[in-house]
Design a protein around this motif. Structure first.
Motif, PDB file in Angstrom:
ATOM      1  N   ASN A   1     -14.319  10.884  15.678  1.00 18.12           N
ATOM      2  CA  ASN A   1     -14.438  11.629  14.425  1.00 18.12           C
ATOM      3  C   ASN A   1     -13.292  11.213  13.518  1.00 18.12           C
ATOM      4  N   THR A   2     -13.589  10.317  12.601  1.00 18.24           N
ATOM      5  CA  THR A   2     -12.579   9.848  11.666  1.00 18.24           C
ATOM      6  C   THR A   2     -13.057  10.104  10.254  1.00 18.24           C
ATOM      7  N   ARG A   3     -12.135  10.112   9.334  1.00 19.75           N
ATOM      8  CA  ARG A   3     -12.514  10.281   7.928  1.00 19.75           C
ATOM      9  C   ARG A   3     -13.279   9.066   7.430  1.00 19.75           C
ATOM     10  N   SER A   4     -12.869   7.918   7.908  1.00 18.38           N
ATOM     11  CA  SER A   4     -13.501   6.672   7.485  1.00 18.38           C
ATOM     12  C   SER A   4     -14.689   6.367   8.396  1.00 18.38           C
ATOM     13  N   ALA A   5     -15.877   6.308   7.830  1.00 19.55           N
ATOM     14  CA  ALA A   5     -17.069   5.979   8.614  1.00 19.55           C
ATOM     15  C   ALA A   5     -17.032   4.534   9.088  1.00 19.55           C
ATOM     16  N   VAL A   6     -16.217   3.706   8.436  1.00 21.50           N
ATOM     17  CA  VAL A   6     -16.115   2.293   8.793  1.00 21.50           C
ATOM     18  C   VAL A   6     -15.517   2.118  10.182  1.00 21.50           C
ATOM     19  N   GLN A   7     -14.673   3.051  10.602  1.00 16.80           N
ATOM     20  CA  GLN A   7     -13.993   2.915  11.886  1.00 16.80           C
ATOM     21  C   GLN A   7     -14.469   3.937  12.909  1.00 16.80           C
ATOM     22  N   ARG A   8     -15.660   4.442  12.758  1.00  9.13           N
ATOM     23  CA  ARG A   8     -16.163   5.498  13.630  1.00  9.13           C
ATOM     24  C   ARG A   8     -16.543   5.005  15.023  1.00  9.13           C
ATOM     25  N   HIS A   9     -17.180   3.845  15.118  1.00  3.04           N
ATOM     26  CA  HIS A   9     -17.635   3.314  16.401  1.00  3.04           C
ATOM     27  C   HIS A   9     -16.589   2.352  16.959  1.00  3.04           C
ATOM     28  N   VAL A  10     -16.206   2.578  18.219  1.00  2.00           N
ATOM     29  CA  VAL A  10     -15.154   1.788  18.856  1.00  2.00           C
ATOM     30  C   VAL A  10     -15.730   1.105  20.095  1.00  2.00           C
ATOM     31  N   ALA A  11     -15.542  -0.200  20.178  1.00  2.00           N
ATOM     32  CA  ALA A  11     -15.943  -0.975  21.357  1.00  2.00           C
ATOM     33  C   ALA A  11     -14.689  -1.626  21.927  1.00  2.00           C
ATOM     34  N   GLU A  12     -14.468  -1.421  23.218  1.00  2.00           N
ATOM     35  CA  GLU A  12     -13.297  -1.983  23.888  1.00  2.00           C
ATOM     36  C   GLU A  12     -13.772  -2.693  25.153  1.00  2.00           C
ATOM     37  N   ILE A  13     -13.307  -3.910  25.341  1.00  2.00           N
ATOM     38  CA  ILE A  13     -13.677  -4.676  26.530  1.00  2.00           C
ATOM     39  C   ILE A  13     -12.403  -5.170  27.209  1.00  2.00           C
ATOM     40  N   THR A  14     -12.336  -4.947  28.520  1.00  2.00           N
ATOM     41  CA  THR A  14     -11.231  -5.438  29.340  1.00  2.00           C
ATOM     42  C   THR A  14     -11.833  -6.323  30.417  1.00  2.00           C
ATOM     43  N   ILE A  15     -11.323  -7.558  30.528  1.00  2.00           N
ATOM     44  CA  ILE A  15     -11.819  -8.459  31.562  1.00  2.00           C
ATOM     45  C   ILE A  15     -10.665  -8.854  32.480  1.00  2.00           C
ATOM     46  N   ARG A  16     -10.996  -9.066  33.745  1.00  2.00           N
ATOM     47  CA  ARG A  16     -10.006  -9.460  34.756  1.00  2.00           C
ATOM     48  C   ARG A  16     -10.497 -10.714  35.452  1.00  2.00           C
ATOM     49  N   ASP A  17      -9.547 -11.587  35.825  1.00  2.00           N
ATOM     50  CA  ASP A  17      -9.937 -12.770  36.588  1.00  2.00           C
ATOM     51  C   ASP A  17      -9.259 -12.747  37.954  1.00  2.00           C
ATOM     52  N   GLU A  18      -9.564 -13.742  38.765  1.00  2.00           N
ATOM     53  CA  GLU A  18      -9.068 -13.798  40.147  1.00  2.00           C
ATOM     54  C   GLU A  18      -7.554 -13.871  40.232  1.00  2.00           C
ATOM     55  N   ARG A  19      -6.919 -14.408  39.217  1.00  2.00           N
ATOM     56  CA  ARG A  19      -5.462 -14.574  39.226  1.00  2.00           C
ATOM     57  C   ARG A  19      -4.733 -13.296  38.830  1.00  2.00           C
ATOM     58  N   GLY A  20      -5.488 -12.258  38.465  1.00  2.00           N
ATOM     59  CA  GLY A  20      -4.871 -10.998  38.051  1.00  2.00           C
ATOM     60  C   GLY A  20      -4.645 -10.894  36.553  1.00  2.00           C
ATOM     61  N   THR A  21      -5.083 -11.893  35.795  1.00  2.00           N
ATOM     62  CA  THR A  21      -4.921 -11.877  34.353  1.00  2.00           C
ATOM     63  C   THR A  21      -5.875 -10.855  33.746  1.00  2.00           C
ATOM     64  N   ILE A  22      -5.371 -10.102  32.788  1.00  2.00           N
ATOM     65  CA  ILE A  22      -6.182  -9.112  32.094  1.00  2.00           C
ATOM     66  C   ILE A  22      -6.220  -9.477  30.622  1.00  2.00           C
ATOM     67  N   LEU A  23      -7.417  -9.591  30.066  1.00  2.00           N
ATOM     68  CA  LEU A  23      -7.604  -9.800  28.636  1.00  2.00           C
ATOM     69  C   LEU A  23      -8.320  -8.576  28.098  1.00  2.00           C
ATOM     70  N   ARG A  24      -7.838  -8.036  26.981  1.00  3.39           N
ATOM     71  CA  ARG A  24      -8.392  -6.816  26.422  1.00  3.39           C
ATOM     72  C   ARG A  24      -8.534  -6.955  24.918  1.00  3.39           C
ATOM     73  N   ALA A  25      -9.651  -6.437  24.394  1.00  5.91           N
ATOM     74  CA  ALA A  25      -9.869  -6.452  22.951  1.00  5.91           C
ATOM     75  C   ALA A  25     -10.553  -5.151  22.545  1.00  5.91           C
ATOM     76  N   GLU A  26     -10.266  -4.716  21.323  1.00  3.93           N
ATOM     77  CA  GLU A  26     -10.864  -3.493  20.789  1.00  3.93           C
ATOM     78  C   GLU A  26     -11.235  -3.736  19.334  1.00  3.93           C
ATOM     79  N   GLU A  27     -12.383  -3.250  18.942  1.00  2.00           N
ATOM     80  CA  GLU A  27     -12.832  -3.368  17.554  1.00  2.00           C
ATOM     81  C   GLU A  27     -13.467  -2.060  17.107  1.00  2.00           C
ATOM     82  N   ARG A  28     -13.332  -1.762  15.824  1.00  2.00           N
ATOM     83  CA  ARG A  28     -13.915  -0.567  15.212  1.00  2.00           C
ATOM     84  C   ARG A  28     -14.819  -1.001  14.078  1.00  2.00           C
ATOM     85  N   HIS A  29     -15.943  -0.300  13.949  1.00  2.00           N
ATOM     86  CA  HIS A  29     -16.904  -0.657  12.903  1.00  2.00           C
ATOM     87  C   HIS A  29     -17.787   0.542  12.615  1.00  2.00           C
TER      88      HIS A  29
END
Length: 185
Positions: free
Chosen positions: A45-73
């Motif tokens: 619930n934000t004032r700006s409808a542009v940033q209302r929907h949030v998608a976040e993805i976290t990926i892990r690999d065998e070496r223990g590396t974590i990559l994470r990204a988040e976007e709002r739209h």
């Protein structure tokens, strides 16, 4: 590869689940050592409808590396597209660093297929321009929040007296605070 989809303040419809599965299915072609993908979809619930929907993805690999990204739209499907594109850029940067580290060692690594955006991506060399040393004083996380507020910073490194280790307190986008507690992996 394990795909886990969670949601906050919304229901994941079958159409949305299928869309997420389709978009994330290609990630393991570009990062063959991928072990798990965590997708979090939220409606805030934000004032700006542009940033209302949030998608976040976290990926892990065998070496223990974590990559994470988040976007709002304003649209969840557009947020998913944007976050997957951001992950492609992160994977390209990660693969470039791994390739640079293995050069000269005489061993070949399977880095997967070239990314579709590789032509557009120009890797910038990252250089550490400042080193800073400071004394760590034992304190509680609440005291660390107070110190961070006094300094006007977005994060603060401190020695957690309760946990007997170095922790980081940080300010989240929603105004709350987060605590990072590293563990040896």
């Amino acid at each position: 590869m394990e795909l886990q989809i969670t949601s906050n303040n919304m229901e994941v419809t079958p159409r949305l689940r299928t869309y997420v599965e389709k978009k994330t299915a290609r990630l393991d072609r570009y990062l063959p050592s991928l072990t798990g993908i965590q997708v979090t979809l939220a409606m805030e619930n934000t004032r700006s409808a542009v940033q209302r929907h949030v998608a976040e993805i976290t990926i892990r690999d065998e070496r223990g590396t974590i990559l994470r990204a988040e976007e709002r739209h304003s649209d969840m499907f557009a947020a998913i597209d944007a976050v997957v594109d951001k992950l492609y850029r992160q994977i390209e940067r990660y693969r470039g660093k791994r390739k640079a580290k293995t050069r000269g060692k005489g061993e070949e690594q399977d880095l997967g297929e070239p990314l579709p955006i590789a032509e557009e991506f120009v890797e910038e060399e990252q250089v550490i321009v400042r080193h800073k040393r400071f004394a760590l004083h034992p304190m509680s996380p609440e005291e660390a929040v107070d110190q961070m507020e006094l300094l006007g910073h977005d994060f603060y490194v401190f020695f957690n007296a309760d946990e007997d280790g170095v922790n980081v307190i940080y300010r989240r986008r929603d105004g709350t605070f987060g605590l990072l507690q590293p563990e040896m992996g």
